[in-house]
Design a protein around this motif. Structure first.
Motif, PDB file in Angstrom:
ATOM      1  N   GLU A   6       1.123 -11.761   0.987  1.00  0.00           N
ATOM      2  CA  GLU A   6       1.556 -10.984   2.151  1.00  0.00           C
ATOM      3  C   GLU A   6       1.281  -9.522   1.850  1.00  0.00           C
ATOM      4  OE1 GLU A   6       5.515 -11.743   3.557  1.00  0.00           O
ATOM      5  OE2 GLU A   6       5.307 -13.896   3.195  1.00  0.00           O
ATOM      6  N   THR A   7       0.963  -8.759   2.875  1.00  0.00           N
ATOM      7  CA  THR A   7       0.655  -7.343   2.692  1.00  0.00           C
ATOM      8  C   THR A   7       1.630  -6.476   3.472  1.00  0.00           C
ATOM      9  OG1 THR A   7      -0.907  -7.329   4.526  1.00  0.00           O
ATOM     10  CG2 THR A   7      -1.804  -7.780   2.326  1.00  0.00           C
ATOM     11  N   GLY A   8       1.698  -5.215   3.093  1.00  0.00           N
ATOM     12  CA  GLY A   8       2.553  -4.271   3.796  1.00  0.00           C
ATOM     13  C   GLY A   8       2.373  -2.882   3.220  1.00  0.00           C
ATOM     14  N   ASN A   9       3.200  -1.976   3.685  1.00  0.00           N
ATOM     15  CA  ASN A   9       3.171  -0.597   3.208  1.00  0.00           C
ATOM     16  C   ASN A   9       4.499  -0.290   2.528  1.00  0.00           C
ATOM     17  OD1 ASN A   9       0.588   0.192   4.324  1.00  0.00           O
ATOM     18  ND2 ASN A   9       1.573   0.036   6.318  1.00  0.00           N
ATOM     19  N   ILE A  10       4.481   0.691   1.632  1.00  0.00           N
ATOM     20  CA  ILE A  10       5.695   1.118   0.949  1.00  0.00           C
ATOM     21  C   ILE A  10       5.602   2.617   0.733  1.00  0.00           C
ATOM     22  CG2 ILE A  10       4.745   0.651  -1.346  1.00  0.00           C
ATOM     23  CD1 ILE A  10       7.585  -0.213  -2.208  1.00  0.00           C
ATOM     24  N   ALA A  11       6.723   3.297   0.907  1.00  0.00           N
ATOM     25  CA  ALA A  11       6.760   4.735   0.670  1.00  0.00           C
ATOM     26  C   ALA A  11       7.059   4.985  -0.803  1.00  0.00           C
ATOM     27  CB  ALA A  11       7.839   5.379   1.536  1.00  0.00           C
ATOM     28  N   GLY A  12       6.537   6.053  -1.308  1.00  0.00           N
ATOM     29  CA  GLY A  12       6.814   6.409  -2.697  1.00  0.00           C
ATOM     30  C   GLY A  12       5.617   7.064  -3.341  1.00  0.00           C
ATOM     31  N   ALA A  13       5.865   7.705  -4.462  1.00  0.00           N
ATOM     32  CA  ALA A  13       4.811   8.432  -5.183  1.00  0.00           C
ATOM     33  C   ALA A  13       4.285   7.576  -6.327  1.00  0.00           C
ATOM     34  CB  ALA A  13       5.365   9.749  -5.697  1.00  0.00           C
ATOM     35  N   TYR A  14       3.796   6.396  -6.017  1.00  0.00           N
ATOM     36  CA  TYR A  14       3.253   5.497  -7.034  1.00  0.00           C
ATOM     37  C   TYR A  14       1.840   5.935  -7.404  1.00  0.00           C
ATOM     38  CZ  TYR A  14       7.111   2.570  -5.500  1.00  0.00           C
ATOM     39  OH  TYR A  14       8.353   2.093  -5.185  1.00  0.00           O
ATOM     40  N   LYS A  15       1.497   5.750  -8.662  1.00  0.00           N
ATOM     41  CA  LYS A  15       0.157   6.114  -9.149  1.00  0.00           C
ATOM     42  C   LYS A  15      -0.557   4.859  -9.620  1.00  0.00           C
ATOM     43  CE  LYS A  15       0.900  10.787  -9.792  1.00  0.00           C
ATOM     44  NZ  LYS A  15       0.379  11.610  -8.802  1.00  0.00           N
ATOM     45  N   GLY A  16      -1.807   4.677  -9.217  1.00  0.00           N
ATOM     46  CA  GLY A  16      -2.600   3.537  -9.658  1.00  0.00           C
ATOM     47  C   GLY A  16      -2.126   2.225  -9.074  1.00  0.00           C
ATOM     48  N   VAL A  17      -2.485   1.139  -9.730  1.00  0.00           N
ATOM     49  CA  VAL A  17      -2.101  -0.204  -9.289  1.00  0.00           C
ATOM     50  C   VAL A  17      -1.027  -0.702 -10.246  1.00  0.00           C
ATOM     51  CG1 VAL A  17      -2.897  -2.540  -8.852  1.00  0.00           C
ATOM     52  CG2 VAL A  17      -4.403  -0.618  -8.373  1.00  0.00           C
ATOM     53  N   ASN A  62       0.838  -1.190   0.000  1.00  0.00           N
ATOM     54  CA  ASN A  62       0.000   0.000   0.000  1.00  0.00           C
ATOM     55  C   ASN A  62       0.879   1.247   0.000  1.00  0.00           C
ATOM     56  OD1 ASN A  62      -1.878   1.992   0.420  1.00  0.00           O
ATOM     57  ND2 ASN A  62      -2.599   1.229   2.387  1.00  0.00           N
ATOM     58  N   ALA A  63       0.780   2.026  -1.065  1.00  0.00           N
ATOM     59  CA  ALA A  63       1.471   3.314  -1.136  1.00  0.00           C
ATOM     60  C   ALA A  63       0.462   4.445  -1.254  1.00  0.00           C
ATOM     61  CB  ALA A  63       2.423   3.333  -2.333  1.00  0.00           C
ATOM     62  N   SER A  64      -0.811   4.126  -1.012  1.00  0.00           N
ATOM     63  CA  SER A  64      -1.877   5.107  -1.231  1.00  0.00           C
ATOM     64  C   SER A  64      -2.066   6.068  -0.068  1.00  0.00           C
ATOM     65  CB  SER A  64      -3.202   4.393  -1.491  1.00  0.00           C
ATOM     66  OG  SER A  64      -3.697   3.798  -0.296  1.00  0.00           O
ATOM     67  N   GLY A  65      -1.620   5.668   1.103  1.00  0.00           N
ATOM     68  CA  GLY A  65      -1.873   6.479   2.286  1.00  0.00           C
ATOM     69  C   GLY A  65      -3.229   6.195   2.910  1.00  0.00           C
ATOM     70  N   VAL A  66      -4.016   5.312   2.284  1.00  0.00           N
ATOM     71  CA  VAL A  66      -5.329   4.932   2.804  1.00  0.00           C
ATOM     72  C   VAL A  66      -5.172   3.624   3.576  1.00  0.00           C
ATOM     73  CG1 VAL A  66      -7.696   4.294   2.193  1.00  0.00           C
ATOM     74  CG2 VAL A  66      -6.492   6.042   0.858  1.00  0.00           C
ATOM     75  N   ALA A  67      -5.448   3.655   4.866  1.00  0.00           N
ATOM     76  CA  ALA A  67      -5.286   2.464   5.699  1.00  0.00           C
ATOM     77  C   ALA A  67      -6.142   1.313   5.185  1.00  0.00           C
ATOM     78  CB  ALA A  67      -5.657   2.787   7.144  1.00  0.00           C
ATOM     79  N   GLY A  68      -5.550   0.120   5.124  1.00  0.00           N
ATOM     80  CA  GLY A  68      -6.295  -1.076   4.768  1.00  0.00           C
ATOM     81  C   GLY A  68      -6.366  -1.398   3.284  1.00  0.00           C
ATOM     82  N   LYS A  69      -5.772  -0.566   2.413  1.00  0.00           N
ATOM     83  CA  LYS A  69      -5.855  -0.805   0.965  1.00  0.00           C
ATOM     84  C   LYS A  69      -5.158  -2.096   0.564  1.00  0.00           C
ATOM     85  CE  LYS A  69      -8.280   1.751  -1.641  1.00  0.00           C
ATOM     86  NZ  LYS A  69      -9.484   1.217  -2.223  1.00  0.00           N
ATOM     87  N   ALA A  70      -3.990  -2.385   1.123  1.00  0.00           N
ATOM     88  CA  ALA A  70      -3.275  -3.615   0.758  1.00  0.00           C
ATOM     89  C   ALA A  70      -4.109  -4.832   1.138  1.00  0.00           C
ATOM     90  CB  ALA A  70      -1.905  -3.671   1.432  1.00  0.00           C
TER      91      ALA A  70
END
Length: 105
Positions: free
Chosen positions: A49-60, A25-33
């Protein structure tokens, strides 16, 4: 260069329950992953497996290394619910996984 038919056949032959997928999840919205992972589980994937990642990713964004069949299959399946594409990420940066899905902003 493999034909689209050959790519589709290779993807169909894969047992998706054996594929290890990381959903980040790089969206900043909790629970997206988890939302994306749950949806993939409904499709038959089990090694997620799920997790968070920093970065300016757009879309999926989907990466499955050199496995064009798996990449195309994931893009098509995710495209049923999300706007999915390839690029921006490299599978080599995520050792231990057959595919990586990043849900960006």
């Amino acid at each position: 260069t493999p034909t689209p038919e050959a790519i589709a056949e290779a993807a169909e032959e894969k047992d998706i329950s054996q594929i290890k997928v990381q959903v980040l999840n790089a969206s900043g919205v909790a629970g997206k992953a988890k939302e994306v992972a749950d949806w993939l589980e409904e499709k038959g994937y089990t090694g997620i497996e799920t997790g968070n990642i920093a970065g300016a990713y757009k879309g999926v964004i989907v990466a499955a290394g050199d496995d064009l069949g798996l990449t195309e299959k994931l893009v098509a399946q995710l495209g049923e619910k999300y706007e999915a594409a390839t690029g921006e990420i490299k599978l080599a940066d995520f050792p231990g996984f057959d595919a990586v899905v990043v849900f960006g902003k």
